[in-house]
Design an enzyme around this catalytic site. Sequence first.
Site, PDB file in Angstrom:
ATOM      1  CE1 TYR A  45      37.779 -15.028  -0.148  1.00  0.00           C
ATOM      2  CE2 TYR A  45      39.258 -15.263  -2.008  1.00  0.00           C
ATOM      3  CZ  TYR A  45      37.997 -15.372  -1.457  1.00  0.00           C
ATOM      4  OH  TYR A  45      36.937 -15.826  -2.211  1.00  0.00           O
TER       5      TYR A  45
ATOM      6  CE  LYS B 186      37.690 -12.493  -4.136  1.00  0.00           C
ATOM      7  NZ  LYS B 186      37.375 -12.625  -5.566  1.00  0.00           N
TER       8      LYS B 186
ATOM      9  CG  HIS C  89      35.058 -23.198   0.465  1.00  0.00           C
ATOM     10  ND1 HIS C  89      35.368 -22.954  -0.853  1.00  0.00           N
ATOM     11  CD2 HIS C  89      35.392 -22.078   1.134  1.00  0.00           C
ATOM     12  CE1 HIS C  89      35.838 -21.729  -0.975  1.00  0.00           C
ATOM     13  NE2 HIS C  89      35.862 -21.167   0.207  1.00  0.00           N
TER      14      HIS C  89
HETATM   15  N1  LIG Z   1      33.379 -20.893  -3.506  1.00  0.00           N
HETATM   16  C1  LIG Z   1      32.838 -20.078  -2.636  1.00  0.00           C
HETATM   17  O1  LIG Z   1      32.311 -20.498  -1.592  1.00  0.00           O
HETATM   18  C2  LIG Z   1      32.851 -18.597  -2.889  1.00  0.00           C
HETATM   19  C3  LIG Z   1      33.488 -18.035  -4.008  1.00  0.00           C
HETATM   20  N2  LIG Z   1      33.443 -16.667  -4.170  1.00  0.00           N
HETATM   21  C4  LIG Z   1      34.111 -16.024  -5.316  1.00  0.00           C
HETATM   22  O2  LIG Z   1      33.649 -16.586  -6.529  1.00  0.00           O
HETATM   23  C5  LIG Z   1      34.703 -16.561  -7.499  1.00  0.00           C
HETATM   24  C6  LIG Z   1      34.908 -17.943  -8.067  1.00  0.00           C
HETATM   25  O3  LIG Z   1      35.167 -18.819  -7.001  1.00  0.00           O
HETATM   26  P1  LIG Z   1      35.104 -20.410  -7.269  1.00  0.00           P
HETATM   27  O4  LIG Z   1      34.454 -20.669  -8.572  1.00  0.00           O
HETATM   28  O5  LIG Z   1      34.588 -21.024  -6.030  1.00  0.00           O
HETATM   29  O6  LIG Z   1      36.653 -20.762  -7.379  1.00  0.00           O
HETATM   30  P2  LIG Z   1      37.342 -21.891  -8.268  1.00  0.00           P
HETATM   31  O7  LIG Z   1      38.688 -22.102  -7.689  1.00  0.00           O
HETATM   32  O8  LIG Z   1      36.420 -23.046  -8.460  1.00  0.00           O
HETATM   33  O9  LIG Z   1      37.496 -21.161  -9.709  1.00  0.00           O
HETATM   34  C7  LIG Z   1      38.416 -20.102  -9.875  1.00  0.00           C
HETATM   35  C8  LIG Z   1      38.865 -20.125 -11.319  1.00  0.00           C
HETATM   36  O10 LIG Z   1      39.822 -19.086 -11.505  1.00  0.00           O
HETATM   37  C9  LIG Z   1      40.895 -19.621 -12.247  1.00  0.00           C
HETATM   38  N3  LIG Z   1      42.153 -18.932 -11.944  1.00  0.00           N
HETATM   39  C10 LIG Z   1      42.807 -18.893 -10.764  1.00  0.00           C
HETATM   40  N4  LIG Z   1      43.941 -18.199 -10.901  1.00  0.00           N
HETATM   41  C11 LIG Z   1      44.023 -17.810 -12.197  1.00  0.00           C
HETATM   42  C12 LIG Z   1      44.966 -17.074 -12.963  1.00  0.00           C
HETATM   43  N5  LIG Z   1      46.093 -16.602 -12.417  1.00  0.00           N
HETATM   44  N6  LIG Z   1      44.720 -16.876 -14.267  1.00  0.00           N
HETATM   45  C13 LIG Z   1      43.603 -17.371 -14.845  1.00  0.00           C
HETATM   46  N7  LIG Z   1      42.650 -18.059 -14.180  1.00  0.00           N
HETATM   47  C14 LIG Z   1      42.883 -18.281 -12.867  1.00  0.00           C
HETATM   48  C15 LIG Z   1      40.982 -21.073 -11.817  1.00  0.00           C
HETATM   49  O11 LIG Z   1      41.670 -21.831 -12.777  1.00  0.00           O
HETATM   50  P3  LIG Z   1      42.681 -23.006 -12.251  1.00  0.00           P
HETATM   51  O12 LIG Z   1      41.875 -23.841 -11.286  1.00  0.00           O
HETATM   52  O13 LIG Z   1      43.055 -23.729 -13.496  1.00  0.00           O
HETATM   53  O14 LIG Z   1      43.820 -22.321 -11.570  1.00  0.00           O
HETATM   54  C16 LIG Z   1      39.516 -21.440 -11.710  1.00  0.00           C
HETATM   55  O15 LIG Z   1      39.002 -21.884 -12.936  1.00  0.00           O
HETATM   56  C17 LIG Z   1      35.925 -16.017  -6.790  1.00  0.00           C
HETATM   57  O16 LIG Z   1      36.052 -14.624  -7.077  1.00  0.00           O
HETATM   58  C18 LIG Z   1      35.605 -16.221  -5.320  1.00  0.00           C
HETATM   59  O17 LIG Z   1      36.248 -15.238  -4.538  1.00  0.00           O
HETATM   60  C19 LIG Z   1      32.792 -15.830  -3.292  1.00  0.00           C
HETATM   61  C20 LIG Z   1      32.162 -16.372  -2.191  1.00  0.00           C
HETATM   62  C21 LIG Z   1      32.139 -17.772  -1.912  1.00  0.00           C
HETATM   63  C1  LIG Z   2      33.545 -18.571   1.354  1.00  0.00           C
HETATM   64  C2  LIG Z   2      34.424 -18.359   2.547  1.00  0.00           C
HETATM   65  O1  LIG Z   2      35.159 -19.542   2.775  1.00  0.00           O
HETATM   66  C3  LIG Z   2      36.207 -19.424   3.710  1.00  0.00           C
HETATM   67  O2  LIG Z   2      35.704 -19.100   4.982  1.00  0.00           O
HETATM   68  P1  LIG Z   2      34.903 -20.179   5.844  1.00  0.00           P
HETATM   69  O3  LIG Z   2      33.472 -20.074   5.523  1.00  0.00           O
HETATM   70  O4  LIG Z   2      35.313 -20.084   7.284  1.00  0.00           O
HETATM   71  O5  LIG Z   2      35.537 -21.483   5.245  1.00  0.00           O
HETATM   72  P2  LIG Z   2      35.308 -23.035   5.290  1.00  0.00           P
HETATM   73  O6  LIG Z   2      34.164 -23.371   4.381  1.00  0.00           O
HETATM   74  O7  LIG Z   2      36.620 -23.642   4.957  1.00  0.00           O
HETATM   75  O8  LIG Z   2      35.009 -23.386   6.842  1.00  0.00           O
HETATM   76  C4  LIG Z   2      33.804 -23.123   7.447  1.00  0.00           C
HETATM   77  C5  LIG Z   2      33.754 -23.808   8.796  1.00  0.00           C
HETATM   78  O9  LIG Z   2      33.692 -25.233   8.563  1.00  0.00           O
HETATM   79  C6  LIG Z   2      34.528 -25.902   9.489  1.00  0.00           C
HETATM   80  N1  LIG Z   2      34.957 -27.204   8.954  1.00  0.00           N
HETATM   81  C7  LIG Z   2      34.684 -28.409   9.508  1.00  0.00           C
HETATM   82  N2  LIG Z   2      35.250 -29.407   8.805  1.00  0.00           N
HETATM   83  C8  LIG Z   2      35.878 -28.809   7.754  1.00  0.00           C
HETATM   84  C9  LIG Z   2      36.636 -29.340   6.672  1.00  0.00           C
HETATM   85  O10 LIG Z   2      36.879 -30.568   6.532  1.00  0.00           O
HETATM   86  N3  LIG Z   2      37.106 -28.429   5.763  1.00  0.00           N
HETATM   87  C10 LIG Z   2      36.869 -27.095   5.884  1.00  0.00           C
HETATM   88  N4  LIG Z   2      37.354 -26.250   4.930  1.00  0.00           N
HETATM   89  N5  LIG Z   2      36.176 -26.533   6.913  1.00  0.00           N
HETATM   90  C11 LIG Z   2      35.685 -27.414   7.840  1.00  0.00           C
HETATM   91  C12 LIG Z   2      35.677 -24.911   9.694  1.00  0.00           C
HETATM   92  O11 LIG Z   2      36.351 -25.234  10.908  1.00  0.00           O
HETATM   93  C13 LIG Z   2      34.929 -23.591   9.761  1.00  0.00           C
HETATM   94  O12 LIG Z   2      34.387 -23.414  11.043  1.00  0.00           O
HETATM   95  C14 LIG Z   2      37.196 -18.391   3.272  1.00  0.00           C
HETATM   96  O13 LIG Z   2      37.644 -18.671   1.967  1.00  0.00           O
HETATM   97  C15 LIG Z   2      36.513 -17.084   3.209  1.00  0.00           C
HETATM   98  O14 LIG Z   2      37.418 -16.133   2.671  1.00  0.00           O
HETATM   99  C16 LIG Z   2      35.301 -17.171   2.352  1.00  0.00           C
HETATM  100  O15 LIG Z   2      35.068 -16.308   1.530  1.00  0.00           O
END
Ligand SMILES: NC(=O)C1=CN([C@@H]2O[C@H](COP(=O)(O)OP(=O)(O)OC[C@H]3O[C@@H](n4cnc5c(N)ncnc54)[C@H](OP(=O)(O)O)[C@@H]3O)[C@@H](O)[C@H]2O)C=CC1
Ligand SMILES: C[C@H]1O[C@H](OP(=O)(O)OP(=O)(O)OC[C@H]2O[C@@H](n3cnc4c(=O)[nH]c(N)nc43)[C@H](O)[C@@H]2O)[C@@H](O)[C@@H](O)C1=O
Length: 323
Positions: free
Chosen positions: A149, A153, A192
């Site tokens: 991933y 990115k 997450h």
């Molecule tokens: N969540 C986080 O902690 C973090 C997120 N980000 C970034 O933020 C952005 C959004 O993440 P987030 O909102 O959490 O993710 P979500 O999974 O909640 O949302 C992603 C969206 O993209 C859509 N999508 C996925 N694949 C396709 C496709 N092939 N065509 C059209 N639409 C698609 C999904 O639709 P569907 O579900 O219907 O497939 C969904 O609505 C991403 O770029 C992610 O990398 C960055 C850091 C942290």
């Molecule tokens: C946004 C970020 O998010 C991801 O990275 P990450 O931060 O490591 O992800 P996470 O939120 O899943 O875990 C954080 C920590 O939490 C602990 N943990 C405990 N219990 C649960 C649990 O039940 N679920 C999950 N998922 N984690 C758990 C787990 O063991 C780890 O130590 C990648 O998408 C990365 O690419 C990215 O961009």
Amino acid sequence: MGDHAHDSSDFLTDKSAKIFVAGHRGLVGSAIVRKLQSLGFTNLVLRSHSELDLTRQSDVDSFFAAEKPRFVILVAAKVGGIHANNTYPADFIAINLQIQTNVIDSSFRHGVKKLLFLGSSCIYPKLAPQPIPENALLTGPLEPTNEWYAIAKIAGIKMCQAYRIQYGWDAISGMPTNLYGPNDNFHPENSHVLPALMRRFHEAKVNKAKQVVVWGTGSPLREFLHVDDLADAVVFLMDKYSGLEHLNVGSGKEVTIKDLAELVKEVVGFEGDLLWDTSKPDGTPRKLMDSSKLLGLGWTPKISLKDGLFDTYKWYVENVVEQ
Ligand SMILES: NC(=O)C1=CN([C@@H]2O[C@H](COP(=O)(O)OP(=O)(O)OC[C@H]3O[C@@H](n4cnc5c(N)ncnc54)[C@H](OP(=O)(O)O)[C@@H]3O)[C@@H](O)[C@H]2O)C=CC1
Ligand SMILES: C[C@H]1O[C@H](OP(=O)(O)OP(=O)(O)OC[C@H]2O[C@@H](n3cnc4c(=O)[nH]c(N)nc43)[C@H](O)[C@@H]2O)[C@@H](O)[C@@H](O)C1=O
């Protein structure tokens, strides 16, 4: 090509400008739509995944030829927590490369004025200096659980930079930290940590369970930002930033997973015990970002983790829990 970090665009002046929010139904996309609508924008172009699969290049190009948006906010991606990233590496690298390559290239070819691409703090080396500055990128090995991933990115950041260098096109990148809030993904395995624990503690409370399993050792540190703060930063960047370098978007506050678990437990009102499953990966030990460049431009986060957790749990109970 120097950084024109303070070029101001006309993003906030014309509220009828056509804006394509790619990925508008997700955690981040839905927060951005809420924010843009609250600012009075009237011309958002939105397509669900089933309406427009962004991995299909010809469909994306036909969409841009027909709609010709003025601005593009690209937040559609294949997203998941540590287990999902570690289990489906091919999906995370292939789908994200396809989505971003199609949207960035078609945006340029069809006259989009400005595009914002979202990466993630996972792009930085596993053992980057903390807090992590933007120039730590590509200075060391990545975290193995999400390197696929991360590589996608990083390619997105580089593609935006390359189109600025070769064509002078205004594509910018933001690097958010771990995000949470309403409309998050609460899937038991692929989500997450914060939404996963909220769901697990809620179900344990309802079922009067004595203990809840939490993954890993609890010692890793994570920085969290509420998605409404992120949406505010996205609008700020679209309006105020047009530079070559990506900018970190963080809260500047980190917690151990153990402290996070205790906080979620308190917010949900679960009174049992935590059981640590150390067979599950911890991931990177720490990834606090240095967001001083963005802060220096005038943006500040406003939502504290505790307030954000209460807000998110209220939404979860009202919208996700079977009524
Ligand atoms: N969540 C986080 O902690 C973090 C997120 N980000 C970034 O933020 C952005 C959004 O993440 P987030 O909102 O959490 O993710 P979500 O999974 O909640 O949302 C992603 C969206 O993209 C859509 N999508 C996925 N694949 C396709 C496709 N092939 N065509 C059209 N639409 C698609 C999904 O639709 P569907 O579900 O219907 O497939 C969904 O609505 C991403 O770029 C992610 O990398 C960055 C850091 C942290
Ligand atoms: C946004 C970020 O998010 C991801 O990275 P990450 O931060 O490591 O992800 P996470 O939120 O899943 O875990 C954080 C920590 O939490 C602990 N943990 C405990 N219990 C649960 C649990 O039940 N679920 C999950 N998922 N984690 C758990 C787990 O063991 C780890 O130590 C990648 O998408 C990365 O690419 C990215 O961009």
